[in-house]
Design a protein around this motif. Structure first.
Motif, mmCIF file in Angstrom:
data_model
loop_
_atom_site.group_PDB
_atom_site.id
_atom_site.type_symbol
_atom_site.label_atom_id
_atom_site.label_comp_id
_atom_site.label_asym_id
_atom_site.label_seq_id
_atom_site.Cartn_x
_atom_site.Cartn_y
_atom_site.Cartn_z
ATOM 1 N N ILE A 4 1.063 -1.249 0.158
ATOM 2 C CA ILE A 4 0.220 0.066 -0.032
ATOM 3 C C ILE A 4 0.928 1.409 0.045
ATOM 4 N N TRP A 21 -1.245 -0.307 -10.402
ATOM 5 C CA TRP A 21 -1.830 -0.187 -9.130
ATOM 6 C C TRP A 21 -3.227 0.000 -9.224
ATOM 7 N N TYR A 39 -2.755 0.402 -4.061
ATOM 8 C CA TYR A 39 -2.327 -0.838 -3.616
ATOM 9 C C TYR A 39 -2.140 -1.837 -4.821
#
Length: 107
Positions: A60, A86, A103
């Protein structure tokens, strides 16, 4: 000069100063300045992250940018951050700055 313009200039010249806080990133093919924070690792909980991938380990990051630099990202959509895929899990901010949480699955 109006207040919003002055705030945007201040954000670009202070927070996004690459000699101070920011770094150059590539967001979906566009080079911009951003403050990137590594938020570590976690597990997809089925709500914040991909609901079909509950229990999967994820990496993250938070990306703080000037909102005029890019189009506001959409939740749960895939974007390229520094040429890697991502997914956006959160977007905060309505004014001059956007805080984008992204993330990806750990490999």
């Amino acid at each position: 000069m109006d207040f919003k313009t002055q705030m945007t200039l201040d954000a670009q010249n202070v927070f996004m100063n690459q000699n101070e806080f920011a770094e150059s990133i590539n967001w979906n093919g566009k080079f911009i300045s951003a403050v990137v924070t590594d938020e570590g690792e976690g597990q997809s909980d089925g709500e914040t992250f991909d609901s079909t991938r509950a229990g999967v380990s994820v990496e993250i990051k938070s990306v703080l940018i000037v909102s005029d630099d890019i189009e506001r990202p959409r939740l749960h959509k895939e974007y390229k951050f520094n040429n890697e895929k991502w997914i956006v899990s959160r977007v905060k901010g309505e004014g001059v700055m956007l805080n984008i949480q992204i993330y990806r699955e750990k490999s």
